[in-house]
Structures are given as C-alpha cells and as structure tokens.
Design an enzyme around this catalytic site. Sequence first.
Site, PDB file in Angstrom:
ATOM      1  N   HIS A 242       0.789  -1.097  -0.009  1.00 47.03           N
ATOM      2  CA  HIS A 242       0.008   0.089   0.116  1.00 47.03           C
ATOM      3  C   HIS A 242       0.739   1.078  -0.040  1.00 47.03           C
ATOM      4  CE1 HIS A 242      -2.914  -2.903   1.517  1.00 47.03           C
ATOM      5  NE2 HIS A 242      -3.798  -2.468   0.612  1.00 47.03           N
ATOM      6  N   ASN A 243       1.702   1.535  -0.993  1.00 48.15           N
ATOM      7  CA  ASN A 243       2.783   2.321  -1.142  1.00 48.15           C
ATOM      8  C   ASN A 243       2.272   3.365  -2.275  1.00 48.15           C
ATOM      9  OD1 ASN A 243       3.629   1.186  -3.505  1.00 48.15           O
ATOM     10  ND2 ASN A 243       4.781  -0.144  -2.333  1.00 48.15           N
ATOM     11  N   ARG A 245       3.368   3.778  -5.269  1.00 44.58           N
ATOM     12  CA  ARG A 245       3.305   3.219  -6.488  1.00 44.58           C
ATOM     13  C   ARG A 245       1.846   2.365  -6.845  1.00 44.58           C
ATOM     14  NH1 ARG A 245       7.051   2.137 -10.164  1.00 44.58           N
ATOM     15  NH2 ARG A 245       8.822   2.759  -8.634  1.00 44.58           N
ATOM     16  N   HIS A 282      -6.750   7.292  -1.994  1.00 46.67           N
ATOM     17  CA  HIS A 282      -7.711   6.077  -1.515  1.00 46.67           C
ATOM     18  C   HIS A 282      -7.091   5.162  -0.402  1.00 46.67           C
ATOM     19  CE1 HIS A 282      -5.720   3.029  -4.011  1.00 46.67           C
ATOM     20  NE2 HIS A 282      -6.363   2.278  -2.980  1.00 46.67           N
ATOM     21  N   ASP A 283      -5.714   5.248  -0.252  1.00 55.26           N
ATOM     22  CA  ASP A 283      -4.823   4.449   0.707  1.00 55.26           C
ATOM     23  C   ASP A 283      -3.956   5.345   1.485  1.00 55.26           C
ATOM     24  OD1 ASP A 283      -5.734   1.872   0.733  1.00 55.26           O
ATOM     25  OD2 ASP A 283      -4.823   1.200  -0.970  1.00 55.26           O
ATOM     26  N   GLN A 443      -4.326 -16.645  -5.462  1.00 54.73           N
ATOM     27  CA  GLN A 443      -4.865 -15.852  -6.579  1.00 54.73           C
ATOM     28  C   GLN A 443      -6.296 -16.443  -7.229  1.00 54.73           C
ATOM     29  OE1 GLN A 443      -3.782 -13.198  -5.763  1.00 54.73           O
ATOM     30  NE2 GLN A 443      -3.742 -12.093  -7.409  1.00 54.73           N
TER      31      GLN A 443
HETATM   32  P1  5GP Z   1      -6.876  -1.933  -0.529  1.00 51.48           P
HETATM   33  O1  5GP Z   1      -6.383  -2.482   0.804  1.00 51.48           O
HETATM   34  O2  5GP Z   1      -6.028  -1.774  -1.594  1.00 51.48           O
HETATM   35  O3  5GP Z   1      -7.712  -0.721  -0.659  1.00 51.48           O
HETATM   36  O4  5GP Z   1      -7.992  -3.020  -1.041  1.00 51.48           O
HETATM   37  C1  5GP Z   1      -7.881  -4.133  -1.834  1.00 51.48           C
HETATM   38  C2  5GP Z   1      -7.850  -5.598  -0.879  1.00 51.48           C
HETATM   39  O5  5GP Z   1      -8.123  -6.391  -1.865  1.00 51.48           O
HETATM   40  C3  5GP Z   1      -6.245  -5.859  -0.429  1.00 51.48           C
HETATM   41  O6  5GP Z   1      -5.905  -5.156   0.715  1.00 51.48           O
HETATM   42  C4  5GP Z   1      -6.225  -7.060  -0.744  1.00 51.48           C
HETATM   43  O7  5GP Z   1      -6.684  -7.544   0.859  1.00 51.48           O
HETATM   44  C5  5GP Z   1      -7.276  -7.549  -1.610  1.00 51.48           C
HETATM   45  N1  5GP Z   1      -6.400  -7.684  -2.781  1.00 51.48           N
HETATM   46  C6  5GP Z   1      -6.177  -6.898  -4.072  1.00 51.48           C
HETATM   47  N2  5GP Z   1      -5.323  -7.431  -4.945  1.00 51.48           N
HETATM   48  C7  5GP Z   1      -5.370  -8.422  -4.629  1.00 51.48           C
HETATM   49  C8  5GP Z   1      -4.946  -9.735  -5.230  1.00 51.48           C
HETATM   50  O8  5GP Z   1      -4.224  -9.538  -6.328  1.00 51.48           O
HETATM   51  N3  5GP Z   1      -4.872 -10.850  -4.761  1.00 51.48           N
HETATM   52  C9  5GP Z   1      -5.556 -11.269  -3.510  1.00 51.48           C
HETATM   53  N4  5GP Z   1      -5.488 -12.281  -3.103  1.00 51.48           N
HETATM   54  N5  5GP Z   1      -5.988  -9.952  -2.926  1.00 51.48           N
HETATM   55  C10 5GP Z   1      -5.854  -8.988  -3.338  1.00 51.48           C
HETATM   56 MN    MN Z   2      -5.987   0.185  -2.727  1.00 51.41          MN
END
Ligand code: 5GP
Ligand code: MN
Length: 507
Positions: A242-243, A245, A282-283, A443
């Site tokens: 959550h950086n 990038r 958003h993060d 995945q």
């Molecule tokens: P964010 O925390 O980025 O706002 O919300 C997305 C959340 O969805 C992530 O924290 C993570 O738990 C999940 N997530 C996003 N992309 C992936 C991915 O490619 N694989 C898995 N297993 N979880 C993901």
């Molecule tokens: Mn996010």
Amino acid sequence: MTTKIIHFTVNGAQETAELEPDCSAADVKDVFWAAAEAEPDHILKLYSVDGVVLNISPLLEANSRDSSYRLEVVASDPKSVGMPNELEAMEHRLQQLEGRVLGEAGQPRGAVCDLTSQVESFKKKLESVKHLSWMGLFKEDGDHQLEASRKTSSSPMSAQQEHQQVRRKFLNMSSLQVTEEVREHLKTPTFDNWQWEEAEMLVLLQVIFTDLDFLTAFHIRLDVLQNFLFQVFCHYNNIPFHNFRHCFCVTQMMYGLIWLTDLKSKVSRMDLLVMLTSALCHDLDHPGYNNVFQINAQTDLALRYNDISPLENHHCAVAFGIMAQPECNILKNLSSDQYKHIRGGMIRCILATDMARHNEILHKFKSIQPVFNFTNREHKEVLMKIMMKVSDISNEARPMAVAEPWLDCLLQEFFNQSDTEKLKGLPVASFMDRDKVSKPSSQTGFIRFVLLPLFTEITKLFPCLEEHILEPVRRALDFYSDLERASKQEEEEGRSSSAGAAGAALL
Ligand code: 5GP
Ligand code: MN
C-alpha cells in the site's frame, strides 16, 4: 543550525520543547517522555495536525503553536500492548529452552535455531521500520544503517531528504518531456508501472490531471497541483504493497477506464475529478496492517473511528488534511457548492474501497445495472464506487509481467501482518498466513469469487472492457489454476514416494 522549537499538547496542556541542533535520539526521547510523565517502558505516539504519526527523533520538524503536535501515551500498561514485553519474554523462554536442549543434546535443535533466528529478525525489523516506531522499539541508527545499506553512497539520507530530492526531480522534469507514445500508453491497462521512478510517476500524474483539463475547468494553478501531488506522495508509507506506486497504479487504471468507456461524454468533469482524486488518495498513510488488525489490536485508528472502516476513514481524513493547506488545495477556487459535491463524492468513493463492503456495493450495482441510467444520480454514484473498486483491485487485469510482482508485494505485507498477529496472540487469517498460503492459492479464490463477478458486472455496462480487463483476468485464473494443480500433484507424488520409502525401510 539553530535550536528547534516544537509545540505540542499533552493531556490537554500546551507545551514546548527546545531541541538543540546536536541533540541525540535519547535526548529527544527523554524530553517527550518527561513531558508526558511517562515511565521508560511506556509507549508514546506523536501526531501531526492531520493525524499522521510522527517519529520522535532529532529530525522532528519545528512547528508553530497553530500547528501543535499532539503527544499521547498509547499504553500505560505495557501488557496491554504487549509487543516489547512479549518479545523479551519470548527471548527469555527461547534462551531457557536452548539451555535445556543444549544440556541434553550438546547443541540446539533445528527448530529452536529457526525460532531463534525468526525472533531475532522480527526484532530487527521492529527496530528498523520507521512507521512502526510507535511500538517503542525503533532505533534511529538501525534505520540509517538499513537505508545506507540499500544505497551505494556512503552518506545515509533521511526520509525527508529523499522526499526533497524527489520533489526537485519532479519540478525539474517538464511534462512536455512526456512523449506522445507514453501519453497514449498511459490510457491503457497494459501500462508498465515498474519502469518509472517516483519523480516520473509524479510527472505522469500531472499529465493525467492536465490532460483531463482539470486545471482550466477548476482554476487549479500548476504549482498548487504540484504541491498537492507531492504531499500525496509524502503521505504514502514505504511499505511493500500500500505504497505510492499502488496509488499511482490505481489512479492510472481509473484514467484508463475513463478513456476506454468514454466516460467524459457520460458524466460531469467534476465527477471525473472526484474519481481521480479519490484514486490518488484512497490509501493515504496506510500502515500496512488491515482493518481486522486495527480492530483486533484496538489501535488508535480503530478507537477513533469506532471500528467502522478505520483505515478508509483515515485515508480520507488525511486527504482533506493535505487540502487544508492553501498551497496544496486544488479545490480552493471552487464555489462552496462545488466543494461540497467533491467532498461528498470523495468520501463515498474512498469509503467504498473497504472490502468488507464488497458484496453490499456489488449487489447494489447488479440490481440497477439492467436499467442503468447516467442521468440518475443514485445510479451514477454506485457506478463511481464500482469504478473505484475495479481500479483498486485491478492488478490481475494487467499483463502478467506487471501483475506478478504486485502479488509478491501483497503477500509480503500479509505475512508481516500475520507474523505480528502471531507474536501478539491475535487471530490470524489463513489467507495471510505464510504457513498456509501460496501464490496460486491466493489468486485462484480471489479471481473466482471477487474479481470475475465484479469485472463481469461492469463489462455488462461497458462491453468494450471485456478484452481490456475481463480477458486478462480469465487468463490469470487459468495460469494460477494450472500452477495450483501442478503443485498439488507434486505434493501427492512426494507423499506417495515418501510413503513408499518408509515402507521399504520397514522391510
Ligand atoms: P486496498 O487495501 O488496496 O484498498 O483494497 C484491496 C484489498 O483487496 C487488498 O488489501 C487485498 O486484501 C485485496 N487484494 C487486492 N488485490 C489482490 C490480489 O491480487 N490478490 C489477493 N489475494 N487479494 C487482493
Ligand atoms: Mn488500494
């Protein structure tokens, strides 16, 4: 260098501290611990006006009374936080265990050695990760050594100096240097984020904002946009997933979706500004530990937001904290109605990224999708949330070479969290547990049950997205399903051959 004056409040009282130019980390610690009347083993946290945790160190920036920091004792009973004490207790238990095993067998067993080195490396991590300094184990020197070892140069740089270097590079690079080819590529989900360094990503974000005519439409001065983008960059932490990038990728995907769906002709420019600014913010200040951790560990954020989307509420509050500074406020020339519209929209979009609300939001969209109408305000607001969600979790819609490193980053952050949870005796989710999860297993479920249902639904509204996001996600599912099958087969073969070997040994 002159003496720095630090204004702060503690227990409701206004205090000042004077930091001499040559003061040590221990001196600074002494001053704040004394001001809070805290015991040495108490844990203190210092917050900026916008609620960002600051590191209590000689690098602390001077401030004015108006921008006083807030000092809090977050644990008066070390047992309630537990971390340093737990580590000490674990080390002690390990030493005893090691002593016993040594006494019995002459040398420690493998498992004890493994455990010892795990505790040691976890302790090192807590000592060197700056944004975990509130746990009270962070060592300024340790951090510097870590940063120095990452660089080839012999003189270590502070995070602030690194940020300033990025700022100089960003401002020196003109967006005119961005070629037409890159500008076109930036509009597609195949864009490769890994090729660009931080200052370059800032230039590309500036291109996105100027390209959508936000500067003229909303009277945003270029230097204000640049200050805003730089502050956004500074407020993302140096953590695996959550950086900044990730923030760039989500914003770039949103920009790509806007182009692919020709959203410019369907929603107002103000809503486009809401969507892109929400993606950017958003993060913000994500600590690398999710909402479940915040709630279970009863962190400051969970307490402040009563366990209701603590992180997303924080990301949004930090965003508006940045815009509260006039020189960063891209919304300052808007009318109060326009400001209200954008603030409301951003709050809705950012809070919608809490995955705990995934089904609620997807079901809502499913129910309106067959009769979707762009002129219906409610429909449009649900679509904006859905587009935020799609952009947020769109890594697997990117080419495999771009997507795969992101999975490594995500798992690294998950494992960091589950390691901490194990040490603190908190519940551990199996999808974060290094002993239970693998890349394919992580995945296949996520793509089948989260990505495909969401991407299929948005593709019904915008059929052109099928080839751009749905197809790549289906290919990723095939890829990880094949890997999962192969590793299961290998496991079974391994089991049957070791059973065979055991049988042979018995004969
Ligand atoms: P964010 O925390 O980025 O706002 O919300 C997305 C959340 O969805 C992530 O924290 C993570 O738990 C999940 N997530 C996003 N992309 C992936 C991915 O490619 N694989 C898995 N297993 N979880 C993901
Ligand atoms: Mn996010």
